[in-house]
Design a protein around this motif. Structure first.
Motif, PDB file in Angstrom:
ATOM      1  N   ARG A  86      -0.564  -1.585   5.024  1.00 57.00           N
ATOM      2  CA  ARG A  86      -0.997  -0.468   4.190  1.00 57.00           C
ATOM      3  C   ARG A  86      -2.493  -0.196   4.280  1.00 57.00           C
ATOM      4  O   ARG A  86      -2.964   0.861   3.867  1.00 57.00           O
ATOM      5  CB  ARG A  86      -0.599  -0.694   2.733  1.00 57.00           C
ATOM      6  CG  ARG A  86      -1.288  -1.853   2.043  1.00 57.00           C
ATOM      7  CD  ARG A  86      -0.722  -2.086   0.636  1.00 57.00           C
ATOM      8  NE  ARG A  86      -0.895  -0.932  -0.217  1.00 57.00           N
ATOM      9  CZ  ARG A  86      -1.943  -0.769  -1.019  1.00 57.00           C
ATOM     10  NH1 ARG A  86      -2.911  -1.679  -1.052  1.00 57.00           N
ATOM     11  NH2 ARG A  86      -2.046   0.300  -1.769  1.00 57.00           N
ATOM     12  N   SER A  87      -3.277  -1.134   4.813  1.00 54.88           N
ATOM     13  CA  SER A  87      -4.725  -0.944   4.853  1.00 54.88           C
ATOM     14  C   SER A  87      -5.329  -1.366   6.185  1.00 54.88           C
ATOM     15  O   SER A  87      -6.405  -1.943   6.252  1.00 54.88           O
ATOM     16  CB  SER A  87      -5.393  -1.721   3.718  1.00 54.88           C
ATOM     17  OG  SER A  87      -6.775  -1.435   3.661  1.00 54.88           O
ATOM     18  N   GLY A  88      -4.620  -1.066   7.276  1.00 56.23           N
ATOM     19  CA  GLY A  88      -5.168  -1.349   8.598  1.00 56.23           C
ATOM     20  C   GLY A  88      -5.292  -2.826   8.877  1.00 56.23           C
ATOM     21  O   GLY A  88      -4.338  -3.590   8.705  1.00 56.23           O
ATOM     22  N   ASP A  89      -6.488  -3.265   9.313  1.00 55.13           N
ATOM     23  CA  ASP A  89      -6.666  -4.654   9.736  1.00 55.13           C
ATOM     24  C   ASP A  89      -7.029  -5.593   8.594  1.00 55.13           C
ATOM     25  O   ASP A  89      -7.298  -6.768   8.815  1.00 55.13           O
ATOM     26  CB  ASP A  89      -7.735  -4.738  10.832  1.00 55.13           C
ATOM     27  CG  ASP A  89      -9.094  -4.236  10.358  1.00 55.13           C
ATOM     28  OD1 ASP A  89      -9.180  -3.754   9.208  1.00 55.13           O
ATOM     29  OD2 ASP A  89     -10.052  -4.320  11.144  1.00 55.13           O
ATOM     30  N   GLN A  90      -7.046  -5.078   7.368  1.00 60.47           N
ATOM     31  CA  GLN A  90      -7.335  -5.922   6.211  1.00 60.47           C
ATOM     32  C   GLN A  90      -6.121  -5.950   5.302  1.00 60.47           C
ATOM     33  O   GLN A  90      -5.588  -4.922   4.908  1.00 60.47           O
ATOM     34  CB  GLN A  90      -8.535  -5.382   5.422  1.00 60.47           C
ATOM     35  CG  GLN A  90      -8.894  -6.239   4.203  1.00 60.47           C
ATOM     36  CD  GLN A  90      -9.972  -5.609   3.353  1.00 60.47           C
ATOM     37  OE1 GLN A  90      -9.970  -4.402   3.122  1.00 60.47           O
ATOM     38  NE2 GLN A  90     -10.893  -6.422   2.871  1.00 60.47           N
ATOM     39  N   ARG A  91      -5.659  -7.155   4.979  1.00 61.91           N
ATOM     40  CA  ARG A  91      -4.513  -7.276   4.065  1.00 61.91           C
ATOM     41  C   ARG A  91      -5.002  -6.987   2.648  1.00 61.91           C
ATOM     42  O   ARG A  91      -5.860  -7.696   2.114  1.00 61.91           O
ATOM     43  CB  ARG A  91      -3.927  -8.693   4.142  1.00 61.91           C
ATOM     44  CG  ARG A  91      -2.703  -8.889   3.229  1.00 61.91           C
ATOM     45  CD  ARG A  91      -1.514  -8.107   3.742  1.00 61.91           C
ATOM     46  NE  ARG A  91      -0.434  -8.055   2.781  1.00 61.91           N
ATOM     47  CZ  ARG A  91       0.496  -8.998   2.633  1.00 61.91           C
ATOM     48  NH1 ARG A  91       0.457 -10.099   3.391  1.00 61.91           N
ATOM     49  NH2 ARG A  91       1.481  -8.852   1.761  1.00 61.91           N
ATOM     50  N   LEU A  92      -4.441  -5.928   2.067  1.00 67.20           N
ATOM     51  CA  LEU A  92      -4.888  -5.489   0.746  1.00 67.20           C
ATOM     52  C   LEU A  92      -3.686  -5.357  -0.180  1.00 67.20           C
ATOM     53  O   LEU A  92      -2.731  -4.631   0.114  1.00 67.20           O
ATOM     54  CB  LEU A  92      -5.602  -4.141   0.844  1.00 67.20           C
ATOM     55  CG  LEU A  92      -6.135  -3.544  -0.463  1.00 67.20           C
ATOM     56  CD1 LEU A  92      -7.250  -4.407  -1.034  1.00 67.20           C
ATOM     57  CD2 LEU A  92      -6.621  -2.118  -0.235  1.00 67.20           C
ATOM     58  N   VAL A  93      -3.715  -6.053  -1.294  1.00 69.03           N
ATOM     59  CA  VAL A  93      -2.685  -5.953  -2.329  1.00 69.03           C
ATOM     60  C   VAL A  93      -3.271  -5.177  -3.502  1.00 69.03           C
ATOM     61  O   VAL A  93      -4.336  -5.539  -4.024  1.00 69.03           O
ATOM     62  CB  VAL A  93      -2.217  -7.348  -2.789  1.00 69.03           C
ATOM     63  CG1 VAL A  93      -1.222  -7.217  -3.945  1.00 69.03           C
ATOM     64  CG2 VAL A  93      -1.611  -8.123  -1.632  1.00 69.03           C
ATOM     65  N   SER A  94      -2.599  -4.103  -3.897  1.00 65.15           N
ATOM     66  CA  SER A  94      -3.077  -3.278  -5.015  1.00 65.15           C
ATOM     67  C   SER A  94      -2.175  -3.473  -6.225  1.00 65.15           C
ATOM     68  O   SER A  94      -0.958  -3.296  -6.139  1.00 65.15           O
ATOM     69  CB  SER A  94      -3.093  -1.801  -4.626  1.00 65.15           C
ATOM     70  OG  SER A  94      -4.151  -1.520  -3.742  1.00 65.15           O
ATOM     71  N   ILE A  95      -2.786  -3.854  -7.334  1.00 67.59           N
ATOM     72  CA  ILE A  95      -2.108  -3.883  -8.620  1.00 67.59           C
ATOM     73  C   ILE A  95      -2.348  -2.523  -9.256  1.00 67.59           C
ATOM     74  O   ILE A  95      -3.494  -2.147  -9.512  1.00 67.59           O
ATOM     75  CB  ILE A  95      -2.645  -5.000  -9.529  1.00 67.59           C
ATOM     76  CG1 ILE A  95      -2.681  -6.328  -8.772  1.00 67.59           C
ATOM     77  CG2 ILE A  95      -1.813  -5.093 -10.790  1.00 67.59           C
ATOM     78  CD1 ILE A  95      -1.335  -6.805  -8.267  1.00 67.59           C
ATOM     79  N   VAL A  96      -1.275  -1.782  -9.473  1.00 69.47           N
ATOM     80  CA  VAL A  96      -1.412  -0.394  -9.923  1.00 69.47           C
ATOM     81  C   VAL A  96      -1.054  -0.273 -11.399  1.00 69.47           C
ATOM     82  O   VAL A  96      -0.018  -0.774 -11.842  1.00 69.47           O
ATOM     83  CB  VAL A  96      -0.529   0.548  -9.079  1.00 69.47           C
ATOM     84  CG1 VAL A  96      -0.673   1.991  -9.568  1.00 69.47           C
ATOM     85  CG2 VAL A  96      -0.920   0.452  -7.611  1.00 69.47           C
TER      86      VAL A  96
END
Length: 223
Positions: A86-96
C-alpha cells in the motif's frame, strides 16, 4: 522494503453540508494535499505518523488539529489497513479513525491550497489506498445509521424532525417520505420533545427534539 513496519494514524471526517446545486444535503469531507513523495500533489486523508509517546486517539486528534483545525467530539476507531504494497517500498500500517462533525463545526475548519472539502461521493484521485478507506467508511456509516447516535453526531443536542430526516437522506442518498419518517421515529421511541420550538422560523416554528437512550438497537427501515 524496510524490515520494520511504520505506523500511521489517519482519520475520515464526515460533515453534512447543503449546496445550492444539490436537491439533498450531502456528506462532505476534508482532504489534505501531500507536499512530499510518495504521491506528492495528491489529496489524502488527514493523518501522520504515530508519535512515540502518543496513544492512537491522541495521535488522531493531534493530526486533525494540526491539519484541519478540527477537534471533533465524536472520534471512533474504524479499522486497520496494512496491505504490504500500500505504500511502495516502505511497509506502512495505518490505524484509521472516523469522525462526525456538525456543519457549524465544519464551517470553522481551516481551508487553504492544501486543505479542501470535497463531496464524499465525488472525490479526486487519492493517495495510497485512501479511496478504499473512504469507501469502507461510507459503507460502515450507511449500515450504522440504524443507531440513532450516528445521526445525532451530525446535528447537535437538539434538532427538528426535518433536520434529522435530512441526515438520513444524505447518508442513504435518497429522499424519505416526511410522514412515514415521522411515524417511524415515533415508533422507535428514541426521540423526546424538548418542549421548545426552533427560533427564527418564518411560519409555525417546528418542535425541537433530542435523543434518548434506548436499550438495544433500533432497526433502520430505510437501510
Amino acid at each position: 522494503m524496510t524490515d520494520h513496519p511504520q505506523i500511521a494514524v489517519s482519520t475520515v471526517i464526515f460533515a453534512l453540508r447543503e449546496t445550492d446545486d444539490q436537491a439533498l444535503p450531502a456528506l462532505w469531507m476534508p482532504l489534505v494535499r501531500r507536499i512530499r513523495a510518495p504521491f506528492e500533489g495528491h489529496w489524502a486523508l488527514p493523518g501522520g505518523p504515530l508519535g512515540i509517546d502518543e496513544s492512537l486517539s491522541e495521535a488522531a486528534r493531534h493530526n486533525l488539529k494540526a491539519t484541519t483545525g478540527l477537534a471533533p467530539r465524536y472520534l471512533e476507531q474504524l479499522y486497520a489497513f496494512g496491505d504490504p504494497a500500500r505504500s511502495g517500498d516502505q511497509r506502512l500500517v495505518s490505524i484509521v479513525y472516523w469522525a462526525l462533525v456538525g456543519n457549524d463545526e465544519a464551517s470553522r475548519s481551516e481551508a487553504d491550497d492544501n486543505v479542501c472539502w470535497f463531496p464524499a461521493d465525488a472525490l479526486p484521485a487519492l493517495a495510497f489506498d485512501h479511496q478504499l478507506i473512504v469507501d469502507y467508511a461510507l459503507w460502515r456509516l450507511r449500515n450504522k445509521v440504524e443507531y440513532a447516535q450516528i445521526a445525532h453526531r451530525l446535528l447537535g443536542e437538539t434538532f427538528t424532525l426535518a433536520q434529522l430526516r435530512s441526515v438520513y437522506e444524505a447518508i442513504l442518498q435518497r429522499p424519505l417520505d416526511p410522514a412515514n419518517f415521522r411515524r417511524q421515529m415515533a415508533a422507535s421511541k428514541s426521540l423526546a420533545a424538548t418542549g421548545e420550538m426552533q427560533s427564527g422560523a418564518r411560519h409555525r416554528p417546528p418542535r425541537l427534539y433530542r435523543y434518548v437512550e434506548v436499550p438495544g438497537t433500533t432497526p433502520n427501515p430505510w437501510a
